[in-house]
Design an enzyme around this catalytic site. Sequence first.
Site, PDB file in Angstrom:
ATOM      1  N   ASP A  84       0.849  -1.196   0.000  1.00 60.80           N
ATOM      2  CA  ASP A  84       0.000   0.000   0.000  1.00 60.80           C
ATOM      3  C   ASP A  84       0.890   1.254   0.000  1.00 60.80           C
ATOM      4  O   ASP A  84       1.790   1.363   0.847  1.00 60.80           O
ATOM      5  CB  ASP A  84      -0.864  -0.058   1.280  1.00 60.80           C
ATOM      6  CG  ASP A  84      -1.954   0.993   1.317  1.00 60.80           C
ATOM      7  OD1 ASP A  84      -2.381   1.461   0.247  1.00 60.80           O
ATOM      8  OD2 ASP A  84      -2.390   1.330   2.434  1.00 60.80           O
ATOM      9  N   HIS A  85       0.665   2.164  -0.934  1.00 63.97           N
ATOM     10  CA  HIS A  85       1.440   3.417  -1.025  1.00 63.97           C
ATOM     11  C   HIS A  85       2.950   3.185  -1.014  1.00 63.97           C
ATOM     12  O   HIS A  85       3.673   3.755  -0.190  1.00 63.97           O
ATOM     13  CB  HIS A  85       1.068   4.387   0.102  1.00 63.97           C
ATOM     14  CG  HIS A  85      -0.321   4.905  -0.027  1.00 63.97           C
ATOM     15  ND1 HIS A  85      -0.678   5.849  -0.961  1.00 63.97           N
ATOM     16  CD2 HIS A  85      -1.448   4.585   0.638  1.00 63.97           C
ATOM     17  CE1 HIS A  85      -1.974   6.094  -0.854  1.00 63.97           C
ATOM     18  NE2 HIS A  85      -2.471   5.332   0.095  1.00 63.97           N
ATOM     19  N   GLU A 135      -1.006   5.876  -8.626  1.00 61.82           N
ATOM     20  CA  GLU A 135      -1.841   6.943  -8.056  1.00 61.82           C
ATOM     21  C   GLU A 135      -1.639   8.278  -8.764  1.00 61.82           C
ATOM     22  O   GLU A 135      -0.535   8.664  -9.112  1.00 61.82           O
ATOM     23  CB  GLU A 135      -1.544   7.120  -6.562  1.00 61.82           C
ATOM     24  CG  GLU A 135      -2.372   8.257  -5.939  1.00 61.82           C
ATOM     25  CD  GLU A 135      -2.356   8.259  -4.405  1.00 61.82           C
ATOM     26  OE1 GLU A 135      -2.402   7.169  -3.807  1.00 61.82           O
ATOM     27  OE2 GLU A 135      -2.312   9.345  -3.836  1.00 61.82           O
ATOM     28  N   HIS A 177      -7.375   9.684   4.272  1.00 64.58           N
ATOM     29  CA  HIS A 177      -7.016   8.584   5.175  1.00 64.58           C
ATOM     30  C   HIS A 177      -7.418   8.951   6.605  1.00 64.58           C
ATOM     31  O   HIS A 177      -7.294  10.102   7.008  1.00 64.58           O
ATOM     32  CB  HIS A 177      -5.498   8.350   5.159  1.00 64.58           C
ATOM     33  CG  HIS A 177      -5.009   7.653   3.927  1.00 64.58           C
ATOM     34  ND1 HIS A 177      -3.922   8.077   3.210  1.00 64.58           N
ATOM     35  CD2 HIS A 177      -5.451   6.537   3.300  1.00 64.58           C
ATOM     36  CE1 HIS A 177      -3.706   7.250   2.197  1.00 64.58           C
ATOM     37  NE2 HIS A 177      -4.626   6.314   2.226  1.00 64.58           N
ATOM     38  N   GLY A 178      -7.862   7.983   7.366  1.00 66.63           N
ATOM     39  CA  GLY A 178      -8.220   8.233   8.763  1.00 66.63           C
ATOM     40  C   GLY A 178      -9.661   8.711   8.866  1.00 66.63           C
ATOM     41  O   GLY A 178     -10.433   8.608   7.919  1.00 66.63           O
ATOM     42  N   HIS A 207      -9.358   4.986  -1.889  1.00 67.28           N
ATOM     43  CA  HIS A 207      -8.647   4.919  -0.607  1.00 67.28           C
ATOM     44  C   HIS A 207      -9.490   5.618   0.456  1.00 67.28           C
ATOM     45  O   HIS A 207     -10.482   6.275   0.153  1.00 67.28           O
ATOM     46  CB  HIS A 207      -7.280   5.612  -0.740  1.00 67.28           C
ATOM     47  CG  HIS A 207      -6.254   4.775  -1.431  1.00 67.28           C
ATOM     48  ND1 HIS A 207      -5.141   4.283  -0.804  1.00 67.28           N
ATOM     49  CD2 HIS A 207      -6.192   4.327  -2.709  1.00 67.28           C
ATOM     50  CE1 HIS A 207      -4.430   3.571  -1.657  1.00 67.28           C
ATOM     51  NE2 HIS A 207      -5.036   3.585  -2.830  1.00 67.28           N
ATOM     52  N   GLY A 209     -11.352   4.383   2.926  1.00 62.46           N
ATOM     53  CA  GLY A 209     -12.692   3.790   3.025  1.00 62.46           C
ATOM     54  C   GLY A 209     -13.371   3.963   4.381  1.00 62.46           C
ATOM     55  O   GLY A 209     -14.591   3.873   4.473  1.00 62.46           O
ATOM     56  N   ASN A 231      -8.605   0.751   6.519  1.00 60.67           N
ATOM     57  CA  ASN A 231      -7.537   0.527   7.481  1.00 60.67           C
ATOM     58  C   ASN A 231      -7.972   0.989   8.876  1.00 60.67           C
ATOM     59  O   ASN A 231      -8.163   0.192   9.789  1.00 60.67           O
ATOM     60  CB  ASN A 231      -6.270   1.271   7.008  1.00 60.67           C
ATOM     61  CG  ASN A 231      -5.070   1.020   7.897  1.00 60.67           C
ATOM     62  OD1 ASN A 231      -5.123   0.218   8.821  1.00 60.67           O
ATOM     63  ND2 ASN A 231      -3.981   1.714   7.634  1.00 60.67           N
ATOM     64  N   THR A 232      -8.211   2.300   9.016  1.00 58.68           N
ATOM     65  CA  THR A 232      -8.510   2.878  10.333  1.00 58.68           C
ATOM     66  C   THR A 232      -9.701   2.199  11.018  1.00 58.68           C
ATOM     67  O   THR A 232      -9.692   1.997  12.230  1.00 58.68           O
ATOM     68  CB  THR A 232      -8.781   4.386  10.177  1.00 58.68           C
ATOM     69  OG1 THR A 232      -7.661   4.964   9.495  1.00 58.68           O
ATOM     70  CG2 THR A 232      -8.947   5.063  11.518  1.00 58.68           C
TER      71      THR A 232
END
Length: 287
Positions: A84-85, A135, A177-178, A207, A209, A231-232
């Site tokens: 990822d990234h 990306e 993100h987050g 990304h 989500g 993720n978070t």
Amino acid sequence: MLVNATEMLKKARAEGYAVGQFNINNLEWTKAVLLTAEECKSPVILGVSEGAGKYMTGYKTVAAMVKAMIEELNITVPVALHLDHGSYEGTKKCIEAGFSSVMFDGSHYPIEENVAKTKELVELAHSLGISVEAEVGSIGGEEDGVVGRGEVADANECKMIADLGIDFLAAGIGNIHGKYPANWQGLDFEALEAIKNATEGMPLVLHGGTGIPADMIKKAISLGVAKINVNTECQLSFAAATREYIEAGKDQQGKGYDPRKLLLPGFEAIKATVKEKMELFGSVNKA
Ligand code: 13P
């Protein structure tokens, strides 16, 4: 079954659902995601950030653990192990370590340099049957040291990168993100539609989500999103369940301090979150 992510995402794009990428941090995380995917008969992507790879002692450890776990747990659904990234160097390391899929995030480079580096890495990865995500634009917020300002991707630049033969494309469309801030403007569906039209059939990646409302997820899928990264949300579920166990004093009852007991509520909480997302994304029974 460890596979690259190309076929599972082409199928998802064609049939109008999305495959979840769930980021892993340790053995409990990996086991929870794999078992849930098998129970839901869903394809799945295990995401590994560079920070998480380092935490788990290196990409070779991660690849060995995932491959062995798929075998020992008799996981029959398609599983991709995906960086990822990734940085340029990190991407090369994961290709060597046995990942089945990589994301090279060149979004912070000028577009010409993003194109040149992505092209080189696509050639290398494809010669080994490994799928590639690239990306354009950037994802707002911060994830494991990767910081983005949240620029919305330009459709022409998306086409330039898509034309390099990548397998799926992450494009910034106001996603972060987050946790999303209270004043978040929502996803930019106009930009997503323009990107979809410019990239003709390319599976798009959403990304950030965590915390995107269900109606926006569904609309994004209808506009070409075939992979959604979470993720978070698993971290929050794990933390809440672990806190509840300790606050109830359960770690002090009997052998409640045994790590296999202490980590169990968090493990079950990750499973519940992953199942909920797979149902929302429409990937259940698509393996
Ligand atoms: P969240 O942590 O916001 O779910 O984002 C995950 C992600 O996009 C991984 O790259």
